[in-house]
Design a protein around this motif. Structure first.
Motif, mmCIF file in Angstrom:
data_model
loop_
_atom_site.group_PDB
_atom_site.id
_atom_site.type_symbol
_atom_site.label_atom_id
_atom_site.label_comp_id
_atom_site.label_asym_id
_atom_site.label_seq_id
_atom_site.Cartn_x
_atom_site.Cartn_y
_atom_site.Cartn_z
ATOM 1 N N ASP A 1 -8.855 23.532 1.119
ATOM 2 C CA ASP A 1 -7.988 23.017 2.182
ATOM 3 C C ASP A 1 -8.485 21.651 2.617
ATOM 4 N N ALA A 2 -7.691 20.598 2.337
ATOM 5 C CA ALA A 2 -8.113 19.247 2.652
ATOM 6 C C ALA A 2 -8.118 19.051 4.155
ATOM 7 N N GLY A 3 -9.152 18.373 4.620
ATOM 8 C CA GLY A 3 -9.215 18.035 6.026
ATOM 9 C C GLY A 3 -8.442 16.749 6.281
ATOM 10 N N VAL A 4 -8.705 16.128 7.404
ATOM 11 C CA VAL A 4 -8.057 14.872 7.763
ATOM 12 C C VAL A 4 -8.655 13.748 6.909
ATOM 13 N N THR A 5 -7.801 12.969 6.291
ATOM 14 C CA THR A 5 -8.285 11.845 5.491
ATOM 15 C C THR A 5 -7.759 10.547 6.079
ATOM 16 N N GLN A 6 -8.570 9.485 5.928
ATOM 17 C CA GLN A 6 -8.204 8.169 6.443
ATOM 18 C C GLN A 6 -8.521 7.114 5.394
ATOM 19 N N SER A 7 -7.706 6.055 5.399
ATOM 20 C CA SER A 7 -7.975 4.928 4.502
ATOM 21 C C SER A 7 -7.552 3.630 5.172
ATOM 22 N N PRO A 8 -8.245 2.535 4.859
ATOM 23 C CA PRO A 8 -9.467 2.489 4.050
ATOM 24 C C PRO A 8 -10.675 2.943 4.862
ATOM 25 N N THR A 9 -11.834 2.965 4.226
ATOM 26 C CA THR A 9 -13.065 3.349 4.913
ATOM 27 C C THR A 9 -13.571 2.204 5.783
ATOM 28 N N HIS A 10 -13.542 1.023 5.188
ATOM 29 C CA HIS A 10 -13.983 -0.183 5.895
ATOM 30 C C HIS A 10 -12.953 -1.285 5.685
ATOM 31 N N LEU A 11 -12.911 -2.190 6.668
ATOM 32 C CA LEU A 11 -11.954 -3.281 6.598
ATOM 33 C C LEU A 11 -12.515 -4.471 7.365
ATOM 34 N N ILE A 12 -12.397 -5.662 6.770
ATOM 35 C CA ILE A 12 -12.811 -6.879 7.475
ATOM 36 C C ILE A 12 -11.607 -7.800 7.573
ATOM 37 N N LYS A 13 -11.321 -8.230 8.791
ATOM 38 C CA LYS A 13 -10.190 -9.123 9.045
ATOM 39 C C LYS A 13 -10.666 -10.281 9.915
ATOM 40 N N THR A 14 -9.831 -11.310 10.002
ATOM 41 C CA THR A 14 -10.139 -12.425 10.900
ATOM 42 C C THR A 14 -9.185 -12.398 12.094
ATOM 43 N N ARG A 15 -9.596 -13.069 13.146
ATOM 44 C CA ARG A 15 -8.784 -13.115 14.376
ATOM 45 C C ARG A 15 -7.361 -13.573 14.071
ATOM 46 N N GLY A 16 -6.406 -12.915 14.717
ATOM 47 C CA GLY A 16 -5.010 -13.293 14.548
ATOM 48 C C GLY A 16 -4.297 -12.533 13.442
ATOM 49 N N GLN A 17 -5.062 -11.935 12.550
ATOM 50 C CA GLN A 17 -4.427 -11.196 11.456
ATOM 51 C C GLN A 17 -3.891 -9.852 11.943
ATOM 52 N N GLN A 18 -3.190 -9.186 11.049
ATOM 53 C CA GLN A 18 -2.636 -7.879 11.328
ATOM 54 C C GLN A 18 -3.289 -6.856 10.395
ATOM 55 N N VAL A 19 -3.376 -5.599 10.854
ATOM 56 C CA VAL A 19 -4.008 -4.578 10.029
ATOM 57 C C VAL A 19 -3.219 -3.271 10.124
ATOM 58 N N THR A 20 -3.223 -2.517 9.024
ATOM 59 C CA THR A 20 -2.596 -1.195 8.999
ATOM 60 C C THR A 20 -3.609 -0.176 8.509
ATOM 61 N N LEU A 21 -3.792 0.861 9.301
ATOM 62 C CA LEU A 21 -4.696 1.947 8.940
ATOM 63 C C LEU A 21 -3.871 3.203 8.699
ATOM 64 N N ARG A 22 -4.346 4.056 7.778
ATOM 65 C CA ARG A 22 -3.560 5.215 7.380
ATOM 66 C C ARG A 22 -4.307 6.526 7.593
ATOM 67 N N CYS A 23 -3.541 7.576 7.829
ATOM 68 C CA CYS A 23 -4.118 8.886 8.124
ATOM 69 C C CYS A 23 -3.237 9.986 7.538
ATOM 70 N N SER A 24 -3.876 10.943 6.875
ATOM 71 C CA SER A 24 -3.173 12.149 6.428
ATOM 72 C C SER A 24 -3.762 13.328 7.183
ATOM 73 N N PRO A 25 -2.924 14.103 7.866
ATOM 74 C CA PRO A 25 -3.457 15.193 8.688
ATOM 75 C C PRO A 25 -3.942 16.364 7.848
ATOM 76 N N LYS A 26 -4.666 17.234 8.496
ATOM 77 C CA LYS A 26 -5.107 18.488 7.887
ATOM 78 C C LYS A 26 -3.874 19.292 7.495
ATOM 79 N N SER A 27 -3.969 19.997 6.378
ATOM 80 C CA SER A 27 -2.850 20.799 5.905
ATOM 81 C C SER A 27 -2.370 21.766 6.991
#
Lengths: 114, 114
Positions: A1-27
């Protein structure tokens, strides 16, 4: 049974940029909550999604937005990044109809804003 | 205004002895309380919870006590093991009957020594 997963693990951005983080819930879970954890602090609630709608929101500006998909997975978007947005972003899932439902957390995405 | 407080940033306990972690809250609307354990580079892991209708809940080596009149809860770990070394977060949620947002304390770092 997969737990909660997230991606990416690490992310580096600069000021003013935009970012999208992702999540898959527990089954079997249908509710996703997002938290921001700054260094040395406890997680702070950003918002919660259920049935593809934002149901609760914490004290975060509109630069923080989200989305939930029909398969219950979710995205967190942050626009116009600030240095202060550097933090660990945690996703938690739960089952809404279970009443008092425990939230289970993913490993998080470490965001660094330069 | 911090609604959930963990006033001890760190605690050191010898292996085999009891670890007691404390948490205070100010919001009378909180009626469900949880303890999470967090290792570095991982998300918080759920340990144990308690509803406000109870004053004690036990699960193996972990026991949570709730004193509603004092707005205080504590986590007892007996016996403490080296693998228990982690940061422990107390969290609380209001009585909405659903998977509501969690308000976290700032955490207590537990070190179990040999």
């Amino acid at each position: 049974d997969a737990g909660v997963t997230q991606s990416p693990t690490h992310l580096i951005k600069t000021r003013g940029q935009q970012v999208t983080l992702r999540c898959s819930p527990k089954s079997g879970h249908d509710t996703v909550s997002w938290y921001q954890q700054a260094l040395g602090q406890g997680p702070q609630f950003i918002f919660q999604y259920y049935e593809e709608e934002e149901r609760q929101r914490g004290n975060f500006p509109d630069r923080f937005s989200g989305h939930q998909f029909p398969n219950y997975s979710s995205e967190l978007n942050v626009n116009a990044l600030l240095l202060g947005d550097s933090a660990l972003y945690l996703c938690a899932s739960s089952l809404r109809l279970a009443g008092r439902s425990t939230q289970y957390f993913g490993p998080g995405t470490r965001l660094t804003v330069l | 205004d911090q609604q959930v407080k963990q006033n001890s940033p760190s605690l050191s306990v010898q292996e085999g002895r009891i670890s007691i972690l404390n948490c205070d809250y100010t919001n009378s609307m909180f009626d469900y309380f949880l303890w999470y354990k967090k290792y570095p580079a991982e998300g918080p892991t759920f340990l144990i919870s308690i509803s406000s209708i109870k004053d004690k809940n036990e699960d193996g080596r972990f026991t949570v006590f709730l004193n509603k009149s004092a707005k205080h809860l504590s986590l007892h770990i007996v016996p403490s093991q080296p693998g228990d070394s982690a940061v422990y977060f107390c969290a609380a949620s209001p009585g909405t009957g659903t998977a509501s947002k969690l308000t976290f304390g700032t955490g207590t770092r537990l070190q179990v020594t040999l």
